[in-house]
Design a protein around this motif. Structure first.
Motif, short mmCIF file in Angstrom:
data_model
loop_
_atom_site.label_atom_id
_atom_site.label_comp_id
_atom_site.label_asym_id
_atom_site.label_seq_id
_atom_site.Cartn_x
_atom_site.Cartn_y
_atom_site.Cartn_z
N GLN A 1 0.82 -1.22 0.00
CA GLN A 1 0.00 0.00 0.00
C GLN A 1 0.85 1.27 0.00
O GLN A 1 0.34 2.36 -0.22
CB GLN A 1 -0.92 0.02 1.23
CG GLN A 1 -2.03 -1.02 1.21
CD GLN A 1 -2.85 -1.00 2.50
OE1 GLN A 1 -2.71 -0.11 3.33
NE2 GLN A 1 -3.72 -1.98 2.66
N ALA B 1 -6.18 -5.01 -5.08
CA ALA B 1 -5.76 -3.76 -5.70
C ALA B 1 -6.51 -3.49 -7.00
O ALA B 1 -6.68 -2.33 -7.40
CB ALA B 1 -4.26 -3.77 -5.97
N ASP C 1 -9.23 -0.89 -7.14
CA ASP C 1 -8.86 0.52 -7.01
C ASP C 1 -8.01 0.92 -8.20
O ASP C 1 -6.80 0.67 -8.22
CB ASP C 1 -8.11 0.73 -5.69
CG ASP C 1 -7.76 2.19 -5.44
OD1 ASP C 1 -8.06 3.04 -6.30
OD2 ASP C 1 -7.16 2.48 -4.38
N ARG D 1 -4.69 2.87 -7.75
CA ARG D 1 -3.60 2.33 -6.95
C ARG D 1 -2.50 1.74 -7.81
O ARG D 1 -2.78 1.01 -8.78
CB ARG D 1 -4.15 1.25 -6.00
CG ARG D 1 -3.12 0.69 -5.06
CD ARG D 1 -3.76 -0.24 -4.06
NE ARG D 1 -2.75 -1.01 -3.34
CZ ARG D 1 -3.02 -2.05 -2.58
NH1 ARG D 1 -4.27 -2.45 -2.42
NH2 ARG D 1 -2.06 -2.70 -1.96
N THR D 2 -1.27 2.03 -7.46
CA THR D 2 -0.10 1.48 -8.13
C THR D 2 0.59 0.50 -7.20
O THR D 2 0.95 0.86 -6.07
CB THR D 2 0.87 2.60 -8.53
OG1 THR D 2 0.22 3.52 -9.39
CG2 THR D 2 2.09 2.01 -9.23
N LEU D 3 0.80 -0.70 -7.67
CA LEU D 3 1.47 -1.71 -6.86
C LEU D 3 2.98 -1.68 -7.10
O LEU D 3 3.43 -1.38 -8.22
CB LEU D 3 0.95 -3.11 -7.20
CG LEU D 3 -0.42 -3.49 -6.66
CD1 LEU D 3 -0.83 -4.87 -7.18
CD2 LEU D 3 -0.43 -3.48 -5.14
N GLU E 1 -9.88 -5.11 4.92
CA GLU E 1 -8.75 -4.45 4.26
C GLU E 1 -7.70 -5.42 3.76
O GLU E 1 -7.22 -5.30 2.61
CB GLU E 1 -8.10 -3.47 5.24
CG GLU E 1 -6.95 -2.70 4.63
CD GLU E 1 -6.18 -1.87 5.64
OE1 GLU E 1 -5.07 -1.40 5.29
OE2 GLU E 1 -6.66 -1.69 6.78
N HIS F 1 -1.83 4.73 8.90
CA HIS F 1 -1.82 3.40 8.30
C HIS F 1 -2.74 2.39 8.99
O HIS F 1 -2.55 1.18 8.84
CB HIS F 1 -0.38 2.87 8.25
CG HIS F 1 0.53 3.67 7.37
ND1 HIS F 1 0.37 3.74 6.01
CD2 HIS F 1 1.60 4.46 7.67
CE1 HIS F 1 1.32 4.52 5.49
NE2 HIS F 1 2.07 4.97 6.48
#
Length: 403
Positions: A22, A51, A54, A57-59, A345, A394
């Motif tokens: 994340q 992921a 979303d 979102r970049t992994l 989550e 977080h």
């Protein structure tokens, strides 16, 4: 932008991998390694699937590896091949020293969540790892010990209290409550072997410069937890963060660790002890040496499987008394974590979540330079402020109140 090697693919390793993924601006590359590589592959697949929902979102770059963490040569070879900036150890406590040896051999920083424990003795002490101090210092690398919740966040809570609210701490009570329920007849919320060794060991607390031993779970009292959790029975145990906290905060006169257990858990544990299933010495069975507790671990539910079953919340915090500006003060700092929210989550229950998130944050502190040094360190030795800010960012927001 840093590369991290995560060793361990159990419940905590799963959370650590999710949480590192994340924060791709810090953890640009993740290697997840375990004795069973298929577990690592399943976790990375899970991260990818979550992921996908979303689009923004970049992994990070992610890969897996197989390793026997007991084998220093193999650990060393893996580190040499992958060239990480940090080794994040969430394997078994028995494997701390071999992994530290491999980090020394390769000149790579190290982090773990629990202190070393010899397999043949339920003894919890930082002594073995503190002995690495000079070697890590000479190698110019850093080891951060106990970056979980307890130990870990509780150490940082204490450092925060000392920095902002106290001139001297007189008493420290670390209190860990799991008010959740998984509905199983008997299951442990983290590694069964480590859990049962810890709970069945003799209790120990610090008072006036001495360590006082007690029979296992022989001392208990009621404690009223916040946010509607209410009154629960807490039992005195020994936990390793007491050992480092009284070392680094010498004003502490009394330090204790308490944990809640359900009557159902204690009933089953008593029966298992009475029939010899919690023994850690080998017995001979059909010509083979078998350790009863390790066999019991094999037949109990895998803690990683409890995520979808567990409902309720955890509450872990520090109840502190002392003085500020010559006046007495009583203070409580704590976190509430929802089992259901943790599963939503990262597909895990809150016990693994509350350990895994601080492991990621500790790694973030090291990789960004917020915490840096050469040698072996406990959590309370650094400025608590950036870590406390990261807890809120977080997923582990904290609360404090004066009593």
């Amino acid at each position: 932008m840093s590369k991290v090697l995560i060793v361990g693919a159990g419940g905590v390793g799963q959370v650590v991998a999710h949480k590192c993924a994340q924060v791709a601006d810090v953890f640009s590359e993740i290697v997840l390694a375990s004795r069973t590589e298929s577990k690592c592959q399943a976790i990375l697949q899970q991260i990818t699937e979550l992921a996908a929902a979303d689009s923004a979102r970049t992994l990070p770059k992610m890969s897996t590896a197989q390793v026997d963490a007991d084998d220093v040569a193999r650990m060393t070879a893996l580190i040499q091949r992958e060239k990480p900036d940090l080794v994040l150890n969430v394997a078994l406590p028995y494997q701390d020293l071999p992994i530290m040896d491999a980090c020394l051999a390769t000149g790579v920083d190290y982090l773990d969540t629990a202190n070393y424990e010899p397999p043949e003795e339920a003894r919890f002490s930082y002594t073995w790892q503190w002995e690495y101090q000079q070697r890590f210092r000479d190698a110019g690398i850093m080891a951060l010990l106990g970056s979980g919740f307890d130990p870990g966040v509780t150490n940082v809570f204490t450092a925060w209290a000392m920095k902002h609210h106290f001139d001297e701490i007189d008493t420290l009570d670390i209190i860990d409550c799991n008010a959740g329920d998984h509905g199983m007849p008997f299951a442990t919320n983290f590694n069964p072997e480590i859990n049962i060794r810890e709970v069945t060991a003799r209790g120990r607390y610090y008072q006036d410069g001495e360590w006082v031993e007690t029979e296992p779970l022989s001392e208990s009292r009621s404690y009223d937890f916040p946010d509607g959790i209410g009154s629960r029975k807490i039992y005195l145990m020994f936990h390793e963060e007491l050992e480092s906290l009284v070392k680094h905060f010498p004003s502490i006169k009394k330090a204790r660790f308490w944990m809640t257990f359900s009557d159902n858990y204690l009933k089953h544990l008593e029966v298992l002890q009475n029939v010899g299933m919690t023994r850690i010495d080998p017995v001979e069975y059909q010509g083979q040496q078998v350790i009863p507790l390790q066999f019991l671990k094999a037949v109990l539910p895998d803690p990683a499987s409890l995520g979808p079953l567990t409902k309720g919340r955890t509450c872990i915090g520090c109840h502190i008394t002392g003085t500020k500006d010559g006046k007495p003060r009583e203070y409580y700092i704590y976190n509430i974590c929802s089992h259901e929210a943790a599963y939503q989550e990262v597909r895990s229950q809150a016990i693994s979540y509350t350990t895994g998130v601080p492991a990621m944050i500790g790694a973030k502190m090291m990789l960004t330079g917020a915490w840096k040094g050469q040698g072996v360190f406990n959590m309370e030795e650094f400025d608590p402020d950036p870590f406390m800010e990261a807890l809120n960012q977080h997923g582990l927001p904290w609360h404090e109140k004066f009593l």
